[in-house]
Design a protein around this motif. Structure first.
Motif, PDB file in Angstrom:
ATOM      1  N   UNK A 147       0.830  -1.198   0.000  1.00 29.27           N
ATOM      2  CA  UNK A 147       0.000   0.000   0.000  1.00 29.27           C
ATOM      3  C   UNK A 147       0.866   1.251   0.000  1.00 29.27           C
ATOM      4  N   UNK A 148       1.933   1.202   0.777  1.00 31.64           N
ATOM      5  CA  UNK A 148       2.816   2.354   0.913  1.00 31.64           C
ATOM      6  C   UNK A 148       3.485   2.688  -0.409  1.00 31.64           C
ATOM      7  N   UNK A 161       0.984   4.026  -3.484  1.00 33.43           N
ATOM      8  CA  UNK A 161       0.476   5.390  -3.514  1.00 33.43           C
ATOM      9  C   UNK A 161       1.623   6.368  -3.617  1.00 33.43           C
ATOM     10  N   UNK A 175      -4.566   9.764   1.067  1.00 33.43           N
ATOM     11  CA  UNK A 175      -4.764   8.307   1.167  1.00 33.43           C
ATOM     12  C   UNK A 175      -3.719   7.650   2.044  1.00 33.43           C
ATOM     13  N   UNK A 176      -2.653   8.364   2.323  1.00 33.71           N
ATOM     14  CA  UNK A 176      -1.581   7.819   3.168  1.00 33.71           C
ATOM     15  C   UNK A 176      -1.414   8.693   4.393  1.00 33.71           C
ATOM     16  N   UNK A 182       7.580  -3.631   5.655  1.00 35.77           N
ATOM     17  CA  UNK A 182       7.055  -2.346   5.223  1.00 35.77           C
ATOM     18  C   UNK A 182       7.922  -1.246   5.833  1.00 35.77           C
ATOM     19  N   UNK A 222       2.284  -8.068   2.850  1.00 35.82           N
ATOM     20  CA  UNK A 222       0.901  -7.849   2.410  1.00 35.82           C
ATOM     21  C   UNK A 222       0.963  -7.146   1.064  1.00 35.82           C
ATOM     22  N   UNK A 272      -0.694  -5.131  -1.890  1.00 39.02           N
ATOM     23  CA  UNK A 272      -1.870  -4.289  -2.144  1.00 39.02           C
ATOM     24  C   UNK A 272      -2.344  -4.492  -3.570  1.00 39.02           C
ATOM     25  N   UNK A 273      -1.387  -4.393  -4.512  1.00 38.16           N
ATOM     26  CA  UNK A 273      -1.748  -4.705  -5.898  1.00 38.16           C
ATOM     27  C   UNK A 273      -0.494  -5.074  -6.666  1.00 38.16           C
TER      28      UNK A 273
END
Lengths: 334, 160
Positions: free
Chosen positions: B46-47, B50, B58-59, B99, B155, B157-158
């Protein structure tokens, strides 16, 4: 304990691979020796090979169920989060999701979610926790004195109000230079001043006096310590008070321009109105002092005087202009 | 004069040839902290997914302290501390970080929050945590606490 284990690791590494040196110590070699020597006693079934033989990774322990699965509904939450701590997905039994969803998806779940860790949380400040804090603080509190029930009573007993700020910031240093600033506030009505002293005090204060609230504010920040600034502020107050009571010789030279309030006596307005009224009156009455005094005594002239004084002192407003208009009409019999 | 005109004509022709042949000289694109879209096989957290202009929208912020507020000082010192702590953690827990590191300051206390992969046995983790905490506390003369969470895998995110 951490230091002891560190020594053992380091010593093991050094002893067992003396020729290769620490740089060359590949992970496998050090792990093998460390495991077989250190954990052989507590090991479940690994034979003591003494540092030789093929390296067999000991069976990986499975991670158990997170604590959220074992929490009863009526548990003591203050024990889970007793103080401020970052969000732990295994300790918070809520299915929270946070983040911007992928297209056609949902926000990411709480497991490994950095966004939930980034934000400050108040899980340690539930009502139950705050109640506990209050209970713990109660023995150190005393009752508010009954003689100081209202604000006016507080002002009466403690007319001088001192204000200074404390600063808490994130960083290793406690010091903040703004801590030395002291504000001293006092209402002039609570000081024992006569008319002259009050006017002189207001002149001496200049910008530090607020006319609307009748409050004098002294701000001191020239000394490096708060105690010194407080002493200086009290000294200034004392000096102002005593100086305003004294009358100097040069104060006799106060002119009309120095006056704070407008006074109608001996002003151009008085002269003008008297002249106009005398000219309006039937000629032959004379222009003596008694006639002027008689005119001054008339009610409409007094009303005119009040309205002009009000206009000059308070400024122009709806009601003061109306009053002036009425007074002028009465004087000129319109 | 004639020479200069010819020269300009020649250079114009050369430039246009260049433009035709190789890439156009466009405006510079931002490249900061961005993983460019690729084939679709690159897993991204996620980090990383974005871009920096999403910070605040969003962050969140990876580092929080009061020095960036109005009238407060010490911002530069805190930033330098942050940079050092990130590098230190990256090196100490090499290969284990899932992360970015989140650094929170609460008064004197320095709280370093990290999400790690279960690459090392727990005893090694405990040792490294203790080592980091004591070393950084001595370094920065303030209590340093490490809050570690562990995961099996990163994890995703995409995929970019």
């Amino acid at each position: 304990m951490a230091s002891r284990t560190s020594k053992t690791f380091l010593s093991l590494g050094r002893i067992n691979i003396p020729l290769l040196g620490l740089n060359k110590s590949s992970g496998k070699a050090t792990y093998a020796t460390a495991l077989s020597i250190n954990f052989s006693s507590g090991n479940k079934g690994l034979p003591d090979r003494g540092g030789r033989g093929p390296f067999v990774r000991r069976p990986r322990r499975e991670a158990g169920e997170p604590r959220t699965g074992k929490m009863p509904v009526d548990q003591d939450w203050t024990a889970v989060y007793p103080s401020a701590a970052p969000f732990r997905p295994g300790s918070v039994p809520l299915p929270v999701r946070m983040g911007y969803p992928v297209k056609g998806g949902i926000p990411p779940e709480k497991k490994g979610n950095l966004e939930l860790i980034k934000i400050p949380n108040f899980l340690h400040l539930t009502p139950a926790a705050i109640k506990k804090h209050c209970e713990a603080l109660k023995p150190f509190c005393t009752e508010w004195p009954s003689a100081l029930e209202t604000d006016t009573k507080c002002d009466e007993h403690f007319p001088i109000k001192l204000e200074s700020k404390e600063y808490v910031s994130a960083g290793p240093s406690l010091r903040n230079p703004s801590v030395r600033i002291v504000h001293l506030r006092v209402k002039l009505s609570s000081l024992n001043l006569d008319d002259h002293a009050r006017k002189k005090m207001i002149k001496l204060l200049g910008e530090r006096y607020c006319k609307n609230t009748d409050v004098l504010t002294i701000k001191t920040d020239s000394c490096p310590l708060r105690q010194q600034n407080y002493d200086y502020a009290m000294y200034l107050l004392t000096v102002l008070y005593h100086e305003s009571w004294k009358t100097e010789a040069w104060e006799a030279q106060k002119t009309v321009a120095d006056m704070e309030d407008y006074s109608w006596e001996d002003s151009p307005s008085q002269k003008n109105i008297l002249d106009v009224l005398l000219r309006m009156k039937v000629a032959g009455e004379g222009d003596g002092e008694e006639v002027r005094q008689q005119l001054l005594g008339r009610k409409d002239v007094q009303d005119y005087k009040d309205s002009v004084t009000r206009l000059k002192n308070e400024g122009e407003s709806e009601s003061s202009m109306l009053q002036y208009k009425e007074a002028v009409k009465k004087v000129f019999n319109m | 004069m004639i020479n200069s005109k010819n020269f300009r004509h020649v250079t114009n022709v050369c430039v246009s040839l260049l433009l035709l042949r190789c890439m156009t000289t466009e405006a510079k694109r931002n490249r900061a902290a961005r993983i460019r879209v690729g084939k679709g096989d690159k897993p991204v957290t996620y980090e990383q997914a974005h871009h920096p202009h999403h910070i605040g929208h969003r962050k969140g912020w990876l580092s929080q302290h009061t020095s960036n507020l109005k009238g407060e000082d010490g911002a530069a010192e805190r930033t330098v501390e942050d940079v050092f702590i990130r590098r230190f953690m990256f090196g100490t827990f090499h290969g284990c970080l899932a992360n970015e590191i989140v650094i929170k300051r609460r008064g004197n206390l320095l709280n370093v929050c990290a999400v790690m992969l279960q690459k090392l046995p727990p005893q090694k983790f405990y040792f490294l945590i203790g080592y980091t905490e004591s070393l950084l506390s001595h370094f920065y003369k303030c209590p340093v606490k490490l809050e570690i969470q562990t995961l099996q895998d990163k994890i995703v995110y995409k995929y970019l």
